[in-house]
Design an enzyme around this catalytic site. Sequence first.
Site, PDB file in Angstrom:
ATOM      1  NE  ARG A   1      47.494  34.366  26.236  1.00 19.87           N
ATOM      2  CZ  ARG A   1      48.261  35.292  26.837  1.00 19.87           C
ATOM      3  NH1 ARG A   1      48.445  35.250  28.125  1.00 19.87           N
ATOM      4  NH2 ARG A   1      48.823  36.246  26.121  1.00 19.87           N
TER       5      ARG A   1
ATOM      6  CB  CYS B   1      52.347  36.980  24.464  1.00 19.76           C
ATOM      7  SG  CYS B   1      53.428  38.185  25.237  1.00 19.76           S
TER       8      CYS B   1
ATOM      9  CE  LYS C   1      52.103  41.996  32.696  1.00 21.79           C
ATOM     10  NZ  LYS C   1      52.263  41.406  31.343  1.00 21.79           N
ATOM     11  CG  ASN C   2      50.222  39.492  35.328  1.00 25.35           C
ATOM     12  OD1 ASN C   2      50.155  40.183  34.307  1.00 25.35           O
ATOM     13  ND2 ASN C   2      50.929  38.367  35.369  1.00 25.35           N
TER      14      ASN C   2
ATOM     15  CG  ASP D   1      53.343  34.401  33.579  1.00 26.45           C
ATOM     16  OD1 ASP D   1      53.168  33.907  32.451  1.00 26.45           O
ATOM     17  OD2 ASP D   1      52.618  35.306  34.032  1.00 26.45           O
TER      18      ASP D   1
ATOM     19  NE  ARG E   1      53.175  42.981  26.550  1.00 25.64           N
ATOM     20  CZ  ARG E   1      52.914  41.682  26.785  1.00 25.64           C
ATOM     21  NH1 ARG E   1      53.727  40.756  26.318  1.00 25.64           N
ATOM     22  NH2 ARG E   1      51.857  41.330  27.470  1.00 25.64           N
TER      23      ARG E   1
END
Length: 432
Positions: free
Chosen positions: A129, A124, A22-23, A314, A406
Site C-alpha cells: 500500500r 497490516c 473507525k475509518n 474489508d 483495532r
Amino acid sequence: MDRIKIQGGRPLNGEIAISGAKNAALPLMAASLLTEAPLRLSNLPHLADITTLANVLSQHGVELHMDGGAAGGHAGRVLELTAGKVVNVRAAYDLVRRMRASVLVLGPLLAREGYVEVSMPGGCAIGTRPIDLHLKAMEALGARIELQDGYIEAHAPGGLSGGEVVFPKISVGATENALMAATLAKGTSRIVNAAREPEIGDLAECLNKMGARITGIGTDTLVVEGVDRLNGAEHAVIGDRIETGTYAMAAAITDGDLELVGANSKHLRAALDKLSLAGVAWRETNRGIRVCRANGPLQGTDAQTEPYPGFPTDLQAQFIATMATAEGASMVTETIFENRFMHVPELMRMGADVQIDGSSAMVRGVKRLKGAPVMATDLRASVSLVLAGLAAEGETEINRVYHLDRGYERLEEKLSACGAEIVRARAQEDDA
C-alpha cells in the site's frame, strides 16, 4: 497473549448497536490539526487504532479531552481535540509504524505549518500500500517532497497553492490527505478520481462545518475553494458499515436473526445485494436494519471487491467464511490488495474447501465447519475466523486477537448478548 474461545453452533438472536466508523473517525481526528479551535467528535468508537492516533496527535500538541458515553464509557464517546499550537511537526517512527492511518497528519500539518516530517508508515501486512499517491497529491498542491532516512519531508514554506490532483487509481487515504490539505491552500483545487467512500463524505461534511468550501461530495471529483483559516465544529461520526456487514454475515452464517441498530443500508448496498442473492433477507427498521436467512440454507454467490460503491475489500474475508457453509460454489475475487487471502489456510484448518488461483478464491460449501486452533493475520481475517467459529461444531480458539481490538468495539460483549458462547482468555489466565 490473549486469545478468543468460541463454542459454535448457536444462532445469534437479538440486537447489536453499530459503533462509530473507525475509518471515518481517524481522518476526522487528523482534521483537528487544521485549526486552533476545538473540534468535538461524538459517536467515537473505543478502539486501539483510535488510541494510537490520539497518541500521535498529542505529540503534535493536540489537547484531547474524552467524555465517556453509555456502557461504561465504551460507546458513544465524545472526544474534544484542540490544536491551539502545533509544537512538533515530526511524526515519529515509533508511533506511525503501529498504524498506517498516522500518515493522515501529512496533509493537515503541511497546510498549517508549511513543513512536516512523517515516518514511512506501518500497519497490516495485507499487501503493498504505497504512499506515493499521497506525496504526488501534495506536490500537485505546490509542496516539495524529500525522502530522508525513512522519513517523508514535505516543504511548502509559502503555503500550499490550489492545483489539480489527478489520481491514477482510487485511494481513500490519499483522497483524505489531499482534501484536508486543499482546505487551507490558496485558490481552487480539484481532486479528480477521488474515492467516494461514505467516510470521505463524512470528512468533507465535517470540514465544511469547520468553514471549508468543498463541493462535489459523493462524486469522484471534489472541488475545494481554499480559505485562510478553519474554525472548530461539532460532528457525529457515521456508523461503521464494515461492522454492519460483519454482523449481517454473522446472522447469516449462524442462521440467526439480528437487528443492527444504527446501521445505514445506503452505505452497504453492494454487500447487502450479494447477501440477498445468497439467501439472506434484510429490511430497514426505524432503528437500522434487520438481517436473517430468507428460507433454508445459504446459496453460493460470487463476489468481486471494488472501490466504493462496489463490494468492500474489508468484507471479503468475512464473505468467504460465510460462503464456506453455503450450498454450491462461490468465486470471490480480490482486486484491491494482492495479499488478502491469508485467512484462507486458517479457514481450511476448520474444514473449509477453498482453492486460491491468483486473485480469486473458489469456495465450495461444506455442511459444517469444525472448531480448531487458528491464528489471526490481520484485522478482517481475525473477524472472519470469529464468524467461522460461531458456525463451527465444537471449540474454536483464535490466537493473536489483538488485531480485532483495532477495528471491533466490544466484539465479545456484543456477540454474547445475542447468544454466542464466546470468551476472551487472558494470558495470565492461561498461565495460571
